[in-house]
Design an enzyme around this catalytic site. Structure first.
Site, PDB file in Angstrom:
ATOM      1  N   HIS A 138      21.598  62.230  24.112  1.00  0.00           N
ATOM      2  CA  HIS A 138      20.838  61.356  23.214  1.00  0.00           C
ATOM      3  C   HIS A 138      20.675  59.927  23.723  1.00  0.00           C
ATOM      4  CE1 HIS A 138      20.675  64.041  19.643  1.00  0.00           C
ATOM      5  NE2 HIS A 138      21.775  64.541  20.180  1.00  0.00           N
TER       6      HIS A 138
ATOM      7  N   LYS B 288      16.492  50.034  11.085  1.00  0.00           N
ATOM      8  CA  LYS B 288      17.248  50.885  12.007  1.00  0.00           C
ATOM      9  C   LYS B 288      18.513  50.121  12.359  1.00  0.00           C
ATOM     10  CE  LYS B 288      13.541  50.719  14.806  1.00  0.00           C
ATOM     11  NZ  LYS B 288      13.035  51.916  15.467  1.00  0.00           N
ATOM     12  N   ARG B 289      19.479  50.798  13.016  1.00  0.00           N
ATOM     13  CA  ARG B 289      20.673  50.084  13.425  1.00  0.00           C
ATOM     14  C   ARG B 289      20.287  48.845  14.236  1.00  0.00           C
ATOM     15  NH1 ARG B 289      25.804  52.508  12.471  1.00  0.00           N
ATOM     16  NH2 ARG B 289      26.529  50.718  13.665  1.00  0.00           N
TER      17      ARG B 289
ATOM     18  N   LYS C 172      17.077  47.642  20.721  1.00  0.00           N
ATOM     19  CA  LYS C 172      16.025  47.925  19.747  1.00  0.00           C
ATOM     20  C   LYS C 172      15.186  46.674  19.440  1.00  0.00           C
ATOM     21  CE  LYS C 172      18.816  51.562  17.520  1.00  0.00           C
ATOM     22  NZ  LYS C 172      18.041  52.819  17.516  1.00  0.00           N
TER      23      LYS C 172
ATOM     24  N   THR D 219      13.400  58.409  15.530  1.00  0.00           N
ATOM     25  CA  THR D 219      12.887  59.412  14.592  1.00  0.00           C
ATOM     26  C   THR D 219      12.246  58.736  13.386  1.00  0.00           C
ATOM     27  OG1 THR D 219      15.186  59.570  13.860  1.00  0.00           O
ATOM     28  CG2 THR D 219      14.336  61.385  15.188  1.00  0.00           C
TER      29      THR D 219
ATOM     30  N   LYS E  76       8.788  59.306  10.785  1.00  0.00           N
ATOM     31  CA  LYS E  76       8.805  59.250   9.313  1.00  0.00           C
ATOM     32  C   LYS E  76       7.738  58.294   8.790  1.00  0.00           C
ATOM     33  CE  LYS E  76      13.696  60.167   9.610  1.00  0.00           C
ATOM     34  NZ  LYS E  76      15.045  59.578   9.717  1.00  0.00           N
TER      35      LYS E  76
HETATM   36  C1  Z2T Z   1      22.510  57.725  18.124  1.00  0.00           C
HETATM   37  O1  Z2T Z   1      22.123  57.559  16.846  1.00  0.00           O
HETATM   38  C2  Z2T Z   1      21.588  58.008  19.126  1.00  0.00           C
HETATM   39  C3  Z2T Z   1      22.030  58.210  20.408  1.00  0.00           C
HETATM   40  C4  Z2T Z   1      23.387  58.127  20.699  1.00  0.00           C
HETATM   41  O2  Z2T Z   1      23.780  58.347  21.977  1.00  0.00           O
HETATM   42  C5  Z2T Z   1      24.306  57.827  19.726  1.00  0.00           C
HETATM   43  C6  Z2T Z   1      23.863  57.636  18.445  1.00  0.00           C
HETATM   44 CL1  Z2T Z   1      24.981  57.321  17.200  1.00  0.00          CL
HETATM   45  C7  Z2T Z   1      25.124  58.574  22.239  1.00  0.00           C
HETATM   46  C8  Z2T Z   1      20.136  58.148  18.756  1.00  0.00           C
HETATM   47  C9  Z2T Z   1      19.168  57.576  19.764  1.00  0.00           C
HETATM   48  O3  Z2T Z   1      19.444  56.213  19.969  1.00  0.00           O
HETATM   49  C10 Z2T Z   1      17.750  57.752  19.223  1.00  0.00           C
HETATM   50  O4  Z2T Z   1      16.797  57.288  20.136  1.00  0.00           O
HETATM   51  C11 Z2T Z   1      17.485  59.221  18.908  1.00  0.00           C
HETATM   52  O5  Z2T Z   1      16.258  59.366  18.220  1.00  0.00           O
HETATM   53  C12 Z2T Z   1      18.575  59.793  18.039  1.00  0.00           C
HETATM   54  O6  Z2T Z   1      19.844  59.552  18.597  1.00  0.00           O
HETATM   55  C13 Z2T Z   1      18.424  61.284  17.836  1.00  0.00           C
HETATM   56  O7  Z2T Z   1      18.229  61.937  19.048  1.00  0.00           O
END
Ligand code: Z2T
Length: 841
Positions: free
Chosen positions: A374, A567-568, A573, A678, A682
């Site tokens: 991810h 978003k976080r 970001k 994601t 949405k």
């Molecule tokens: C996370 O939310 C995502 C990736 C991570 O890598 C860890 C966390 Cl907690 C270890 C996110 C990505 O940042 C985002 O781009 C992606 O859409 C999402 O995972 C689902 O794949």
């Protein structure tokens, strides 16, 4: 088998089997029964909390019936099952989802109304199940919804944290974290006190040769912690299939506390033992895209993985099949590297406990697992120190060394003499201390590795996992672009839009086959349709405006352009780019004549998101946003032209209010850093446009909806490395407009500038790693294009309709079907006859 009722008594059972309600009257009867008997209250003592509890219990009874049947059906069919291992499941609320998925929300609405309640108020009583940080956890939740809706036999396995992601409060512009204790009343979980697994930690390994001369390893000593299963039903949409999410909770092996110690007067240490065990499942680590390498986190990972695998293997053994059939019956998906120990644990079970040969076991293991990556951010790639591992999981470390030895031998055979290659791909990093590289272990132990959007999947193949593509060949690596469930993110969050779409496409079928949205293209210029479409967007903005008023006290004009970034909070970001852009807008407005101001499109800039508690820079960004809001929102020169809002405690249930209310949303990460994203999906699905970089799934969204319908800007991923190099080793001059923004900040216009020195400094003096200055001009220009485009409402609405019509690809159903076909090799198991679509139409 012993627990099964004998044949002659089964008729009595069938006669008295629980029958789920279907009518409004029966629903009301169930609610009243639960209020009066389950909750021991009455009509004189029934507040909204009690009504929520009773309504949930009524729906829960209904789910349980289908849940039991589904589990029986799946067990009898004995077909392949998927196990989705995720340390995070960001489920949000369950009641609304349950009502919609079983198709009885309207009945519940009328029933509750006859009993004196508004259904929205009842829904709002529920505490979010917030067992996740952000995208990764929410993706797991969307996948569970899709797997059930598509009738796949699939279980989620996770941890039952006592405290989910912290609640965020904003005090004087700063983030303050408050613990999220959410289990006070949770009708959606079922403790299985009969399903308890012992999990071992620490101790040592004794090796010897048995009589047959076979090498045997015994892991002994150390301590035992108990894992108790808690099950949560996952209802599919418009299907009886109800899958299971099993979450593990930890407690001390000795039960309450160790009575021997207690009786011998060692009260303190007996309580301490108990607390240490319970600490394992106490709290979710609040970092998004960051690995901190803490021992407790490794303990969580092994605790959850060991309990889950024990459970999976136990179920397999009941079928009495040969071990070689394990991968035909079971697919395990690793949601990032967090569950990578499952690979080692299964190998350990097979060789140490079940006596298989190494090679035989390893074939089974690699055919069972798939690994999803991810992120490419280096600070998020998990590494565990070897000494820490050695102490906590001594036998697993040995097995990892063996896996690595066999792997490196195979590499050596393929690339003789390439010592650099061996060093680069070794699962053990030769650092001080040595480290176990979990992503490499996950790749070596899986048969497929996937990224989550096309660009991301390409990047992992050409950067962090490049050598592994050479070693295993390109077919091991694939892409599955993320998706979202249209049930929650359209039907539930935006009921009016869902209704309008249903009325034009022949019912709710689009919620199961999102490509049906294509039929909306023909309404893109339909005057009547556009009017209704625009009215719904406006109503959603009014709803958000009310929410903003009630939570922040700020009045915003629902006719203004709503520009949202939720978003976080993370430097990659680039919320800082957004707020600097807002300050630039503020400067522009201040410099305008009243005449010029009249021509400007009013805007509301809305932010939301949590910063990891230890992430100072992210907290500084939140602070700056709040301070800018405090100045701008009360400046009479500005009025309605610009409002800046920070929404506290962004979470799933708040996203359901926020997402349908955007005109534009921002997905503006430095190119190459956001794996997918994601929320971009949405927002577009809810009739909002996007301003974004060529990053993550923005690229596929553009391809699907057309480049006329998206506002793209900024440098491309392929140029990022060179730009960074120039910043550090060439000349680095900042964008002049950004300099003006910094000058204003430094004039203490938003409070003591000292507070923001680290933020401006990271760009001015420390290499601007995230390319804020490089992209600033392009960002500002593109925002001006947004302003212009928004003035032409007719065209704008057409763009949003066309975009929604073309979003079918981003359903998590498509995504799950791809996993099922390319990675899991599983088939759906629908019930003989599906219930007809759209009970409520
Ligand atoms: C996370 O939310 C995502 C990736 C991570 O890598 C860890 C966390 Cl907690 C270890 C996110 C990505 O940042 C985002 O781009 C992606 O859409 C999402 O995972 C689902 O794949």
């Amino acid at each position: 088998v012993e627990a099964s009722i004998p044949e002659p008594q089964r008729d009595a059972w069938k006669k008295f089997q629980a029958k789920p309600f279907v009518s409004k009257d029966d629903f009301e009867k169930e609610v009243v029964r639960h209020v009066e008997t389950t909750l021991a209250r009455s009509m004189f003592n029934c507040d909204e909390t009690a009504a929520y509890a009773a309504a949930s219990l009524a729906f829960r009874d209904r789910l349980i019936t289908e849940w039991n049947r589904t589990q029986q059906r799946q067990t009898f069919a004995d077909t392949k099952r998927v196990y989705y291992l995720s340390l995070e499941f960001l489920m949000g609320r369950a009641l609304d989802n349950a009502m919609l998925n079983v198709g009885l929300k309207n009945i519940a609405k009328e029933g509750l109304s006859e009993l004196g309640f508004r259904i929205e108020d009842i829904i709002n009583q529920e505490h979010d199940a917030a067992l996740g940080n952000g995208g990764l956890g929410r993706l797991a939740a969307c996948f569970l919804d899709s797997m059930a809706s598509l009738n796949f036999p699939a279980w989620g396995y996770g941890l039952r944290y006592k405290y989910g992601i912290f609640k965020q409060e904003i005090v004087d512009g700063y983030q303050v974290e408050v613990p999220d204790y959410w289990l006070d009343f949770n009708p959606w979980e079922f403790p299985r006190h009969d399903i308890v697994v012992d999990v071992q930690f620490y101790g040592g390994v004794r090796k010897y040769q048995d009589e047959a001369g076979k090498n045997v390893a015994v892991w002994e000593g150390g301590e035992i912690v108990k894992a108790t299963a808690y099950d949560v039903p996952i209802p599919g949409f418009n299907t009886p299939t109800t899958n299971n999410m099993r979450l593990w909770s930890s407690k001390a092996a000795s039960g309450e506390f160790d009575f021997q110690k207690f009786n011998s007067g060692d009260y303190e240490s007996s309580v301490a033992d108990q607390q240490r065990a319970e600490t394992i499942s106490a709290v979710l680590y609040p970092n998004d895209n960051l690995d901190r390498g803490k021992e407790l986190r490794l303990k969580q990972q092994y605790f959850w993985v060991a309990a889950s695998l024990y459970d999976i293997v136990r179920r397999f053994k009941k079928s009495k099949r040969a071990w070689s059939e394990f991968p035909d019956q079971i697919a395990i998906q690793l949601n990032d590297t967090h569950p990578t120990l499952a690979i080692v644990e299964l190998q350990r079970i097979l060789i140490d406990m079940e006596g298989l040969d190494w090679d035989e076991a390893w074939t089974i293991v690699t055919n069972t697992f798939g690994y999803t990556n991810h992120t490419v951010l280096p600070e998020a790639l998990e590494k565990w120190s070897v000494p820490l591992f050695q102490n906590l999981l001594p036998r697993h470390l040995q097995i990892i060394y063996d896996i690595n030895m066999f792997f490196l031998q195979s590499v050596e055979r393929k690339f003789p003499g390439d010592r650099d290659m061996l060093g680069r791909v070794s699962i053990i990093e030769e650092s001080q201390p040595k480290m176990v590289r979990m992503a490499f272990l996950a790749i070596v132990g899986s048969h497929k590795v996937n990224g989550v959007a096309e660009l991301h999947s390409d990047l992992i193949k050409t950067t962090i996992f490049k050598d592994f593509v050479k070693i295993f060949g390109p077919d091991k690596f694939t892409n599955v672009t993320n998706g979202i469930t249209p049930r929650r993110w359209l039907h539930q969050a935006n009921p009016r839009l869902s209704e309008l779409i249903a009325s034009k496409t022949g019912g709710l079928g689009f919620l199961k086959d999102l490509n049906v949205l294509n039929e909306l293209e023909k309404f893109a210029d339909d005057k009547e349709f556009k009017k209704e479409w625009a009215e719904i967007k406006y109503a959603n903005k009014v709803r958000l405006a009310k929410y903003i008023k009630s939570t922040t006290g700020v009045t915003v004009n629902p006719a203004a352009l709503f520009d949202i970034q939720v978003k976080r909070i993370h430097e990659y970001k680039r919320q800082q780019l957004n707020i600097f852009g807002v300050i630039h807008r503020y400067l522009t407005i201040k410099a305008m004549t009243p005449e010029e101001r009249k021509k400007l499109a009013p805007r509301v800039s809305i932010f939301g998101g949590k910063a990891a508690p230890g992430y100072w820079m992210a907290k500084t960004i939140i602070h700056l946003i709040n301070n800018v809001g405090a100045v701008v929102n009360k400046d009479p020169d500005v009025g309605d032209l610009l409002k800046v809002i920070f929404l506290e405690d962004y979470n799933v249930s708040k996203a359901e209010i926020i997402t349908p209310a955007s005109d534009v949303s921002e997905h503006i990460s430095t190119a190459g850093t956001e794996a997918s994203g994601t929320s971009n999906m949405k927002f577009v699905l809810n009739g909002g446009l996007i301003i974004g970089t060529c990053d993550g799934a923005n690229i596929e969204i553009t391809r699907e909806i057309g480049e006329n319908n998206i506002f793209l800007f900024g440098n491309l991923a392929e140029d990022v490395e060179d730009l960074r190099h120039t910043h550090n080793y060439g000349s680095h001059t900042l964008d002049p407009d950004l300099v003006k923004v910094f000058d204003l900040i430094k004039s203490n216009a938003f409070g003591d500038a000292g507070a923001f020195g680290a933020l401006t400094g990271s760009i001015e003096d420390h290499g601007d790693y995230y390319l804020v200055s490089d992209d600033f001009h392009s960002y500002i220009q593109t925002q001006t294009l947004v302003d212009e485009a928004y003035k032409n409402q007719e065209e704008w609405i057409t763009k949003t309709i066309l975009s929604v019509a073309r979003m079918g690809f981003f359903s998590s159903d498509r995504c799950i079907n791809e996993y099922a076909e390319m990675i899991w090799n599983v088939e759906p198991l629908p019930v003989g006859k599906e219930s007809g679509l759209g009970k409520e139409e």
